[in-house]
Design a protein around this motif. Structure first.
Motif, PDB file in Angstrom:
ATOM      1  N   PRO A  97      17.157 -39.204   7.956  1.00  0.00           N
ATOM      2  CA  PRO A  97      18.422 -38.495   8.197  1.00  0.00           C
ATOM      3  C   PRO A  97      19.650 -39.403   8.229  1.00  0.00           C
ATOM      4  CG  PRO A  97      16.710 -37.759   9.720  1.00  0.00           C
ATOM      5  CD  PRO A  97      16.181 -38.977   9.028  1.00  0.00           C
ATOM      6  N   ILE A  98      20.709 -38.955   7.584  1.00  0.00           N
ATOM      7  CA  ILE A  98      21.966 -39.696   7.572  1.00  0.00           C
ATOM      8  C   ILE A  98      22.535 -39.872   8.981  1.00  0.00           C
ATOM      9  CG2 ILE A  98      24.388 -39.586   6.845  1.00  0.00           C
ATOM     10  CD1 ILE A  98      23.432 -38.441   4.189  1.00  0.00           C
ATOM     11  N   PRO A  99      22.537 -38.846   9.853  1.00  0.00           N
ATOM     12  CA  PRO A  99      23.088 -39.065  11.207  1.00  0.00           C
ATOM     13  C   PRO A  99      22.406 -40.222  11.951  1.00  0.00           C
ATOM     14  CG  PRO A  99      22.828 -36.730  10.795  1.00  0.00           C
ATOM     15  CD  PRO A  99      22.167 -37.435   9.647  1.00  0.00           C
ATOM     16  N   ARG A 100      21.115 -40.386  11.778  1.00  0.00           N
ATOM     17  CA  ARG A 100      20.411 -41.491  12.411  1.00  0.00           C
ATOM     18  C   ARG A 100      20.895 -42.826  11.833  1.00  0.00           C
ATOM     19  NH1 ARG A 100      14.263 -41.203  11.362  1.00  0.00           N
ATOM     20  NH2 ARG A 100      14.612 -39.119  12.272  1.00  0.00           N
ATOM     21  N   ARG A 145      23.369 -46.220  13.594  1.00  0.00           N
ATOM     22  CA  ARG A 145      22.942 -47.612  13.626  1.00  0.00           C
ATOM     23  C   ARG A 145      23.861 -48.538  12.835  1.00  0.00           C
ATOM     24  NH1 ARG A 145      17.940 -45.377  11.856  1.00  0.00           N
ATOM     25  NH2 ARG A 145      18.284 -46.502   9.894  1.00  0.00           N
ATOM     26  N   ASN A 146      24.755 -47.987  12.022  1.00  0.00           N
ATOM     27  CA  ASN A 146      25.574 -48.808  11.119  1.00  0.00           C
ATOM     28  C   ASN A 146      27.041 -48.447  11.257  1.00  0.00           C
ATOM     29  OD1 ASN A 146      23.525 -50.257   9.041  1.00  0.00           O
ATOM     30  ND2 ASN A 146      22.734 -48.249   9.606  1.00  0.00           N
ATOM     31  N   THR A 147      27.892 -49.466  11.249  1.00  0.00           N
ATOM     32  CA  THR A 147      29.327 -49.256  11.371  1.00  0.00           C
ATOM     33  C   THR A 147      29.952 -49.011   9.997  1.00  0.00           C
ATOM     34  OG1 THR A 147      29.846 -51.608  11.116  1.00  0.00           O
ATOM     35  CG2 THR A 147      29.338 -50.810  13.349  1.00  0.00           C
ATOM     36  N   PHE A 148      31.207 -48.583  10.024  1.00  0.00           N
ATOM     37  CA  PHE A 148      31.943 -48.383   8.772  1.00  0.00           C
ATOM     38  C   PHE A 148      32.058 -49.697   8.009  1.00  0.00           C
ATOM     39  CE2 PHE A 148      35.772 -48.417   6.203  1.00  0.00           C
ATOM     40  CZ  PHE A 148      35.686 -47.206   5.520  1.00  0.00           C
ATOM     41  N   ARG A 149      32.247 -50.793   8.729  1.00  0.00           N
ATOM     42  CA  ARG A 149      32.379 -52.082   8.068  1.00  0.00           C
ATOM     43  C   ARG A 149      31.100 -52.452   7.317  1.00  0.00           C
ATOM     44  NH1 ARG A 149      34.314 -57.740  11.033  1.00  0.00           N
ATOM     45  NH2 ARG A 149      34.294 -59.035   9.143  1.00  0.00           N
ATOM     46  N   GLU A 150      29.953 -52.100   7.875  1.00  0.00           N
ATOM     47  CA  GLU A 150      28.680 -52.408   7.239  1.00  0.00           C
ATOM     48  C   GLU A 150      28.392 -51.482   6.067  1.00  0.00           C
ATOM     49  OE1 GLU A 150      26.085 -53.985  11.057  1.00  0.00           O
ATOM     50  OE2 GLU A 150      26.483 -51.840  10.823  1.00  0.00           O
ATOM     51  N   ALA A 151      28.800 -50.223   6.182  1.00  0.00           N
ATOM     52  CA  ALA A 151      28.512 -49.228   5.143  1.00  0.00           C
ATOM     53  C   ALA A 151      29.695 -48.283   5.026  1.00  0.00           C
ATOM     54  CB  ALA A 151      27.238 -48.454   5.482  1.00  0.00           C
ATOM     55  N   PRO A 152      30.765 -48.693   4.307  1.00  0.00           N
ATOM     56  CA  PRO A 152      31.956 -47.837   4.193  1.00  0.00           C
ATOM     57  C   PRO A 152      31.618 -46.470   3.617  1.00  0.00           C
ATOM     58  CG  PRO A 152      32.373 -50.044   3.335  1.00  0.00           C
ATOM     59  CD  PRO A 152      30.898 -49.955   3.572  1.00  0.00           C
ATOM     60  N   SER A 153      32.017 -45.418   4.320  1.00  0.00           N
ATOM     61  CA  SER A 153      31.723 -44.060   3.875  1.00  0.00           C
ATOM     62  C   SER A 153      32.599 -43.092   4.652  1.00  0.00           C
ATOM     63  CB  SER A 153      30.246 -43.717   4.109  1.00  0.00           C
ATOM     64  OG  SER A 153      29.990 -42.344   3.847  1.00  0.00           O
ATOM     65  N   ILE A 154      33.071 -42.067   3.965  1.00  0.00           N
ATOM     66  CA  ILE A 154      33.867 -41.046   4.649  1.00  0.00           C
ATOM     67  C   ILE A 154      33.044 -40.291   5.677  1.00  0.00           C
ATOM     68  CG2 ILE A 154      35.442 -40.751   2.689  1.00  0.00           C
ATOM     69  CD1 ILE A 154      33.891 -38.196   1.967  1.00  0.00           C
ATOM     70  N   PHE A 155      31.727 -40.380   5.582  1.00  0.00           N
ATOM     71  CA  PHE A 155      30.869 -39.633   6.500  1.00  0.00           C
ATOM     72  C   PHE A 155      30.759 -40.293   7.865  1.00  0.00           C
ATOM     73  CE2 PHE A 155      29.358 -38.489   2.196  1.00  0.00           C
ATOM     74  CZ  PHE A 155      29.767 -37.166   2.220  1.00  0.00           C
ATOM     75  N   HIS A 156      31.382 -41.467   8.041  1.00  0.00           N
ATOM     76  CA  HIS A 156      31.509 -42.012   9.383  1.00  0.00           C
ATOM     77  C   HIS A 156      32.481 -41.175  10.203  1.00  0.00           C
ATOM     78  CE1 HIS A 156      29.180 -45.748   9.406  1.00  0.00           C
ATOM     79  NE2 HIS A 156      29.505 -45.884   8.135  1.00  0.00           N
ATOM     80  N   ILE A 157      33.403 -40.504   9.564  1.00  0.00           N
ATOM     81  CA  ILE A 157      34.361 -39.654  10.273  1.00  0.00           C
ATOM     82  C   ILE A 157      33.638 -38.460  10.882  1.00  0.00           C
ATOM     83  CG2 ILE A 157      36.462 -38.280  10.063  1.00  0.00           C
ATOM     84  CD1 ILE A 157      37.196 -40.028   7.636  1.00  0.00           C
ATOM     85  N   VAL A 165      25.411 -44.317   2.470  1.00  0.00           N
ATOM     86  CA  VAL A 165      24.583 -43.657   3.487  1.00  0.00           C
ATOM     87  C   VAL A 165      23.242 -43.224   2.895  1.00  0.00           C
ATOM     88  CG1 VAL A 165      26.583 -42.867   4.805  1.00  0.00           C
ATOM     89  CG2 VAL A 165      25.564 -41.345   3.076  1.00  0.00           C
ATOM     90  N   GLY A 166      23.036 -43.570   1.623  1.00  0.00           N
ATOM     91  CA  GLY A 166      21.844 -43.110   0.912  1.00  0.00           C
ATOM     92  C   GLY A 166      20.575 -43.851   1.249  1.00  0.00           C
ATOM     93  N   GLN A 167      20.707 -45.016   1.919  1.00  0.00           N
ATOM     94  CA  GLN A 167      19.563 -45.780   2.398  1.00  0.00           C
ATOM     95  C   GLN A 167      18.614 -46.132   1.243  1.00  0.00           C
ATOM     96  OE1 GLN A 167      18.339 -43.634   6.287  1.00  0.00           O
ATOM     97  NE2 GLN A 167      19.757 -42.261   5.254  1.00  0.00           N
TER      98      GLN A 167
END
Length: 480
Positions: free
Chosen positions: A46-49, A53-65, A116-118
């Motif tokens: 799951p993306i929420p999980r 565990r990961n910050t925006f800096r580590e994985a830039p994505s609009i889904f951090h919002i 966020v696709g892991q």
């Protein structure tokens, strides 16, 4: 500043941009139809999980919002719509700044998905699409001539893609050096296509010629991309022919198609004028100062970021398909440094029996792309990407690859999860989920022409062992 643009590539840019939009379209559709089962809120990973565990800096994505399956689906289908609009020419109907904004939107949306696709998005062609898509932002639209520096940067991507792949082969498996890798590759590649059986059964001397030609195309021809015309166009044409050969022989998502798209940008516009019913514009606007500054800054940035991919290419410990920054701006590429000599497949089966499993009837789950039923001919799916099928190939190589998602997959099968079952070709339990599921390991090989005539099968398979130590149960079996 006449040198800064090249009107002769006006048609080349048009072809490149439309073709790139087609790749974006396929990528967004692939995400839209598969994300819920793979990485949605109730998916295998799951993306929420992941976001927790990961910050925006580590994985830039609009889904951090904010994340929800509905929001993700809306974003992906919006990407589909925008890609379709670009294919029909929307970026040429608006001012240059608006066209750049549209290309930026596509890049941001796809970057947000990839980051966020892991494990499902850990493929080289994801980074390749993002790198090429970022450069497309600076190409301008039909009102002006394409900037020379951006055209050069596209060739630099194509050079690294081809030359990096050639180097990792020469440094890697000995079969690339003794020209025998294609004795195995067509049979053991992640997802064979409808013609792979025929390629595999070609005479071995022809396989050796194929490997030698591949080395020439990847280690020598890429230098011709930087030569004057018509040499550059000829080098691009050779790469295109080679990639079409790969399209016919296997399913590699949009890797080969996107490589062809890059090569199209190298072809001289006069070649396109001979085959396309499009008249290049003669009155082209000069580039605005803001675009000139942006292109110059882009070129300087790529030059700096290229240090790490170049160092990787010349290293004896060359990394394959690696991104050095979270924005996937300048990456390293390569494929099949090691060729698998024997094909293994994980076969999933279920049963409705509650006990006496050794005597039970086990029914097999068929996947859409990966080999299963020996009598079923491999299908063509590329440039569409069947992500679960590809990961099943890695799982057969080593259980380590399957550790994050295999047991969740088996649980979904035991639950009869509709989203997961949509990823499969067949569900042998349409009315009620099975009581038990198991995973078996088989060795697969292509049949010989004689075996095919006698049995009608494309594959021959041999049971090796249970992939998991015991079947997984939906409920505890009755006692006594």
């Amino acid at each position: 500043m006449d040198w800064f643009t090249e009107p002769g590539y006006w048609l080349s840019r048009l072809v490149f941009q439309r073709a790139l939009a087609c790749v974006y379209l396929v990528a967004f559709i692939s995400a839209a139809l598969q994300f819920k089962a793979l990485m949605g809120e109730n998916g295998l990973t799951p993306i929420p999980r992941f976001l927790a565990r990961n910050t925006f800096r580590e994985a830039p994505s609009i889904f951090h919002i904010r994340y929800s399956d509905r929001l993700f689906g809306s974003a992906v289908w919006f990407g589909v719509a925008v890609s379709g609009a670009v294919i029909v020419g929307m970026t040429d109907w608006v001012p240059a700044w608006a066209g750049a904004a549209i290309w930026t939107l596509l890049w941001v949306l796809y970057l947000s998905i990839v980051n966020v696709g892991q494990i499902w998005y850990g493929f080289g062609w994801e980074s390749l699409l993002l790198e090429v898509g970022f450069l497309a932002i600076f190409l301008g639209n039909a009102d002006s001539a394409p900037p020379v520096l951006v055209l050069f940067l596209l060739r630099w991507v194509l050079f690294r893609l081809e030359f990096g792949a050639g180097l990792i082969k020469i440094r890697g498996d000995a079969c690339w050096r003794d020209l025998t890798c294609l004795y195995y590759h067509h049979e053991t590649q992640p997802m064979p296509g409808p013609f792979s059986w025929f390629f595999h059964n070609l005479p071995k001397p022809l396989h050796r010629i194929e490997v030698a030609a591949n080395h020439c195309t990847q280690l020598i021809i890429p230098f011709g991309l930087f030569a004057p015309q018509p040499i550059a166009s000829a080098a691009a044409a050779i790469i295109i022919v080679t990639q079409l050969w790969l399209v016919l022989s296997g399913n590699f998502s949009w890797l080969n198609v996107l490589t062809i798209v890059l090569a199209l940008s190298v072809v001289d516009g006069t070649w396109w004028s001979a085959v396309l019913p499009v008249e290049p514009q003669t009155a082209l606007d000069p580039l605005p100062d803001t675009q000139v500054i942006a292109v110059a800054s882009l070129t300087a940035g790529v030059a700096i970021l290229s240090y790490w991919p170049v160092r990787n290419m010349v290293s004896r410990n060359q990394l394959m398909n690696y991104s050095f920054d979270p924005f996937h701006l300048v990456n390293s590429y390569g494929a099949f440094g090691t060729v698998t000599k024997v094909r293994f497949e994980v076969v999933l089966e279920g049963t409705s029996a509650r006990d006496r499993l050794d005597e039970a009837e086990w029914l097999e789950y068929e996947f859409k792309g990966k080999p299963g039923d020996p009598s079923r001919r491999p299908r063509q799916f590329a440039p569409y990407h069947l992500r679960l099928d590809w990961l099943m190939w890695f799982a057969a190589i080593s259980p380590i690859y399957a550790r994050p998602w295999l047991f969740p997959l088996l649980r979904k099968l035991l639950d009869g999860d509709p989203a997961t079952l949509k990823l499969l070709r067949t569900n042998p339990f349409p009315t009620e989920p099975p009581m038990f599921v198991r995973a078996l390991l088989y060795e697969y090989r292509f049949t010989t022409p004689q075996e095919r005539r006698e049995t009608g099968n494309w594959w021959s398979r041999t049971y090796i062992e249970d992939y998991l130590p015991s079947p997984c149960a939906r409920v505890s079996p009755p006692q006594g």
